[in-house]
Design a protein around this motif. Structure first.
Motif, PDB file in Angstrom:
ATOM      1  N   SER A   1       0.869  -1.176   0.000  1.00  0.00           N
ATOM      2  CA  SER A   1       0.000   0.000   0.000  1.00  0.00           C
ATOM      3  C   SER A   1       0.902   1.220   0.000  1.00  0.00           C
ATOM      4  CB  SER A   1      -0.906  -0.005   1.227  1.00  0.00           C
ATOM      5  OG  SER A   1      -0.131  -0.035   2.398  1.00  0.00           O
ATOM      6  N   THR A   2       0.566   2.188  -0.815  1.00  0.00           N
ATOM      7  CA  THR A   2       1.382   3.408  -0.863  1.00  0.00           C
ATOM      8  C   THR A   2       0.569   4.590  -0.344  1.00  0.00           C
ATOM      9  OG1 THR A   2       0.709   4.175  -3.066  1.00  0.00           O
ATOM     10  CG2 THR A   2       2.447   2.502  -2.971  1.00  0.00           C
ATOM     11  N   GLY A   3       1.256   5.532   0.252  1.00  0.00           N
ATOM     12  CA  GLY A   3       0.585   6.746   0.720  1.00  0.00           C
ATOM     13  C   GLY A   3       1.228   7.286   1.973  1.00  0.00           C
ATOM     14  N   ASP A   4       1.633   8.558   1.925  1.00  0.00           N
ATOM     15  CA  ASP A   4       2.249   9.210   3.097  1.00  0.00           C
ATOM     16  C   ASP A   4       1.256   9.390   4.232  1.00  0.00           C
ATOM     17  OD1 ASP A   4       4.632   9.403   1.768  1.00  0.00           O
ATOM     18  OD2 ASP A   4       4.331  11.480   1.109  1.00  0.00           O
ATOM     19  N   GLU A   5      -0.035   9.375   3.875  1.00  0.00           N
ATOM     20  CA  GLU A   5      -1.073   9.661   4.874  1.00  0.00           C
ATOM     21  C   GLU A   5      -1.449   8.444   5.705  1.00  0.00           C
ATOM     22  OE1 GLU A   5      -1.436   8.864   1.796  1.00  0.00           O
ATOM     23  OE2 GLU A   5      -3.488   8.491   1.144  1.00  0.00           O
ATOM     24  N   LEU A   6      -0.871   7.276   5.375  1.00  0.00           N
ATOM     25  CA  LEU A   6      -1.364   6.039   5.991  1.00  0.00           C
ATOM     26  C   LEU A   6      -0.610   5.676   7.261  1.00  0.00           C
ATOM     27  CD1 LEU A   6      -1.667   3.912   2.723  1.00  0.00           C
ATOM     28  CD2 LEU A   6      -3.444   5.266   3.858  1.00  0.00           C
ATOM     29  N   VAL A   7      -1.365   5.236   8.255  1.00  0.00           N
ATOM     30  CA  VAL A   7      -0.741   4.677   9.465  1.00  0.00           C
ATOM     31  C   VAL A   7      -1.301   3.273   9.680  1.00  0.00           C
ATOM     32  CG1 VAL A   7      -0.442   6.951  10.523  1.00  0.00           C
ATOM     33  CG2 VAL A   7      -2.473   5.581  11.099  1.00  0.00           C
ATOM     34  N   ALA A   8      -0.583   2.474  10.448  1.00  0.00           N
ATOM     35  CA  ALA A   8      -1.003   1.091  10.702  1.00  0.00           C
ATOM     36  C   ALA A   8      -2.267   1.085  11.560  1.00  0.00           C
ATOM     37  CB  ALA A   8       0.116   0.338  11.402  1.00  0.00           C
ATOM     38  N   PRO A   9      -3.067   0.014  11.489  1.00  0.00           N
ATOM     39  CA  PRO A   9      -4.310  -0.062  12.259  1.00  0.00           C
ATOM     40  C   PRO A   9      -4.110   0.158  13.755  1.00  0.00           C
ATOM     41  CG  PRO A   9      -4.215  -1.855  10.687  1.00  0.00           C
ATOM     42  CD  PRO A   9      -2.896  -1.166  10.624  1.00  0.00           C
TER      43      PRO A   9
ATOM     44  N   GLU B   1      -2.057   2.156  15.139  1.00  0.00           N
ATOM     45  CA  GLU B   1      -1.595   3.524  15.471  1.00  0.00           C
ATOM     46  C   GLU B   1      -2.756   4.509  15.443  1.00  0.00           C
ATOM     47  OE1 GLU B   1       1.667   4.730  12.944  1.00  0.00           O
ATOM     48  OE2 GLU B   1       2.515   2.699  13.100  1.00  0.00           O
ATOM     49  N   LYS B   2      -2.524   5.621  16.167  1.00  0.00           N
ATOM     50  CA  LYS B   2      -3.549   6.668  16.195  1.00  0.00           C
ATOM     51  C   LYS B   2      -3.205   7.660  15.086  1.00  0.00           C
ATOM     52  CE  LYS B   2      -5.354   9.910  19.663  1.00  0.00           C
ATOM     53  NZ  LYS B   2      -6.582  10.217  19.005  1.00  0.00           N
ATOM     54  N   PRO B   3      -4.139   7.858  14.125  1.00  0.00           N
ATOM     55  CA  PRO B   3      -3.827   8.774  13.021  1.00  0.00           C
ATOM     56  C   PRO B   3      -3.649  10.203  13.531  1.00  0.00           C
ATOM     57  CG  PRO B   3      -5.830   7.495  12.576  1.00  0.00           C
ATOM     58  CD  PRO B   3      -5.485   7.294  14.015  1.00  0.00           C
ATOM     59  N   GLY B   4      -2.601  10.885  13.054  1.00  0.00           N
ATOM     60  CA  GLY B   4      -2.400  12.294  13.350  1.00  0.00           C
ATOM     61  C   GLY B   4      -3.296  13.125  12.443  1.00  0.00           C
ATOM     62  N   PRO B   5      -3.165  14.455  12.514  1.00  0.00           N
ATOM     63  CA  PRO B   5      -4.001  15.312  11.666  1.00  0.00           C
ATOM     64  C   PRO B   5      -3.800  14.963  10.189  1.00  0.00           C
ATOM     65  CG  PRO B   5      -2.745  16.610  13.251  1.00  0.00           C
ATOM     66  CD  PRO B   5      -2.221  15.219  13.342  1.00  0.00           C
ATOM     67  N   GLY B   6      -4.895  14.734   9.477  1.00  0.00           N
ATOM     68  CA  GLY B   6      -4.823  14.454   8.040  1.00  0.00           C
ATOM     69  C   GLY B   6      -4.442  13.022   7.714  1.00  0.00           C
ATOM     70  N   GLN B   7      -4.168  12.240   8.720  1.00  0.00           N
ATOM     71  CA  GLN B   7      -3.776  10.848   8.445  1.00  0.00           C
ATOM     72  C   GLN B   7      -4.986   9.914   8.536  1.00  0.00           C
ATOM     73  OE1 GLN B   7      -0.605  10.246  11.380  1.00  0.00           O
ATOM     74  NE2 GLN B   7       0.857  10.436   9.685  1.00  0.00           N
ATOM     75  N   ILE B   8      -4.882   8.772   7.880  1.00  0.00           N
ATOM     76  CA  ILE B   8      -5.928   7.755   7.979  1.00  0.00           C
ATOM     77  C   ILE B   8      -5.256   6.392   8.171  1.00  0.00           C
ATOM     78  CG2 ILE B   8      -7.644   8.962   6.560  1.00  0.00           C
ATOM     79  CD1 ILE B   8      -6.814   7.049   4.255  1.00  0.00           C
ATOM     80  N   ARG B   9      -6.040   5.432   8.584  1.00  0.00           N
ATOM     81  CA  ARG B   9      -5.473   4.091   8.756  1.00  0.00           C
ATOM     82  C   ARG B   9      -5.446   3.363   7.409  1.00  0.00           C
ATOM     83  NH1 ARG B   9      -8.458   4.231  13.808  1.00  0.00           N
ATOM     84  NH2 ARG B   9      -6.945   4.524  15.485  1.00  0.00           N
ATOM     85  N   ASP B  10      -4.406   2.604   7.222  1.00  0.00           N
ATOM     86  CA  ASP B  10      -4.225   1.796   6.014  1.00  0.00           C
ATOM     87  C   ASP B  10      -5.171   0.605   6.097  1.00  0.00           C
ATOM     88  OD1 ASP B  10      -3.334   0.152   4.012  1.00  0.00           O
ATOM     89  OD2 ASP B  10      -1.227   0.116   4.674  1.00  0.00           O
ATOM     90  N   SER B  11      -6.107   0.518   5.180  1.00  0.00           N
ATOM     91  CA  SER B  11      -6.978  -0.674   5.169  1.00  0.00           C
ATOM     92  C   SER B  11      -6.680  -1.580   3.984  1.00  0.00           C
ATOM     93  CB  SER B  11      -8.461  -0.276   5.171  1.00  0.00           C
ATOM     94  OG  SER B  11      -8.789   0.424   3.992  1.00  0.00           O
TER      95      SER B  11
END
Ligand code: AMP
Ligand code: MG
Length: 412
Positions: A184-192, A194-204
């Motif tokens: 999965s690619t994307g600077d905005e993605l965090v692992a399930p 982790e708590k997403p920071g501003p503008g971030q989302i979880r990688d699904s």
């Protein structure tokens, strides 16, 4: 191919044909029978012997001569499953026999124990007529040598595995499972976790794709997230190309400034197409390096999964020597008005059998490409072609069935 050709929007069928042209069956391998379930049979299973190999009793009872009319008959002995009794039955005599035991020489029928009575020295047959062959499973009744029992390309389920075992195969040639690398690619993605920071989302995507890959019979050999930098992506692709037959990425194939997968695929591989006339999933990059297949799926979670179903799954099946198993199309009647878009849309839908046996359909609500919940409870993709006007309730449309129709309209 020129860039203009690559950017031509292909009809989904045409795109799939191109994918299948490049998907080559991998060379089969030998799997132990215990591990061959759910895999694809590489060559037809043909019986080399007759089964059963001996006349077997289908009942607990007495082996008799069917034309014998003696009231009371002498019992010579007993025959059990797993051994020849060595006894010979003649008129006036019987042997006791158990289910699965070989029928002794001379006997032409088995009378079930319920239709007999012990009478001191012997046994009385209470049944009026005994038919020749009654309760005997003849040699070859299950299969004859030369019978084709299971076709090549079949998925090995419980019965197929049982047949292989009956015929003495403790290993079987099956199509090799394609090795798949998921990124999965994307600077905005965090692992399930982790708590997403501003503008971030979880990688699904990389989690949903892994399930889809395994369900298609393939093996996940690498599954990771990659940042949107050329350096990271290049490193990740090199690693994946060294490990996998198929690379599936999500994201980075649209028109954004950080959509770098598209460019990198163009550099590393032979790109076959980049856009499909469908919604969701317009940007879909398909490229090849020799027999390796690379799918650059769009990042939106719904687009990603719909594209997987339409293009990646058939390729994974073909690589295992199975049929591509394109989803079957059925006619359905829509139970509410549905408006179309400017592309062929695959709406997640619920299909059920209506009161008079006709197939009915409704979509699952908002069809936005990010709304993964639109899959939940759906068993079909409703095909909605571009149209000037809304499709009114009662219109007949086509649907691709993912699983069988519901018996009635489900509540939700
Ligand atoms: P992209 O195709 O990279 O432009 O992404 C399209 C949309 O999908 C963006 O809103 C992304 O944040 C979202 N997206 C991309 N990758 C993932 C992912 N792995 N999981 C969930 N959403 C994603
Ligand atoms: Mg992205």
């Amino acid at each position: 191919m020129s860039t203009a050709d690559l950017d031509r929007m292909l009809h989904p069928e045409e795109a799939r044909e191109i994918v299948l042209r490049f998907a080559k069956p991998l060379s089969p391998e030998l799997a132990p029978l215990e591990e061959a379930g759910d895999r694809v049979l590489a060559q037809a299973l043909v019986a080399h012997v007759d089964l059963p190999p001996f006349r077997a009793s289908t009942m607990d009872g007495y082996a008799v001569v069917h034309s014998d009319s003696m009231k009371s008959r002498q019992v010579l002995g007993s025959g059990f499953a797993g051994a020849e009794s060595g006894l010979v039955v003649q008129p006036g005599t019987v042997t006791k026999i158990m289910t699965g035991a070989p029928v002794p020489d001379g006997a032409t029928a088995v009378v079930m124990v319920e239709n007999t009575r012990s009478d001191g020295s012997g046994v009385a047959i209470l049944q009026q007529h005994v038919v020749e062959g009654e309760n005997i499973r003849p040699v070859g009744a299950d299969m004859r040598a030369g019978d084709e029992l299971v076709a090549a390309g079949s998925i090995l389920g419980p019965a197929e595995i049982g047949l292989l075992a009956s015929l003495g195969h403790d290993a079987v040639r099956v199509g090799r499972r394609p090795k798949v690398a998921i990124m999965s690619t994307g600077d905005e993605l965090v692992a399930p976790g982790e708590k997403p920071g501003p503008g971030q989302i979880r990688d699904s995507n990389r989690f949903s794709l892994a399930v889809a890959v395994r369900r298609a019979g393939a093996e996940v050999v690498l599954n990771r997230h990659v940042l949107d930098t050329e350096r990271e992506l290049r490193k990740a692709f090199t690693q994946a190309l060294g490990a996998a037959d198929v690379i599936v990425t999500s994201g980075g194939v649209s028109m954004g400034d950080r959509d770098l997968v598209k460019g990198l695929l163009g550099e590393l591989a032979e790109v076959r197409f980049r856009r499909v006339f469908m919604k969701p999933g317009k940007p879909l990059n398909f490229a090849t390096i020799g027999d390796q297949l690379l799918f650059g799926l769009p990042g939106n979670p719904v687009s990603c999964l719909v594209s997987f179903q339409m293009f990646v799954r058939p390729a994974l099946l073909v690589m295992q020597s199975a049929p591509a198993e394109i989803l079957p199309t059925v006619d359905v009647e829509i139970s509410h008005d549905i408006s179309s878009t400017d592309r062929i849309e695959f709406q997640r839908a619920v299909v059920w059998t209506g009161a008079d046996g006709r197939l009915m359909a409704r979509n699952t609500g908002s069809q936005m490409s990010a709304r993964l919940a639109s899959f939940i409870g759906s068993n079909a993709f409703l095909i909605v072609h571009p149209s000037e006007t809304t499709f009114r309730q009662g219109t007949r449309l086509s649907a691709l069935m993912v699983s069988p129709p519901y018996g009635n309209e489900p509540e939700n």
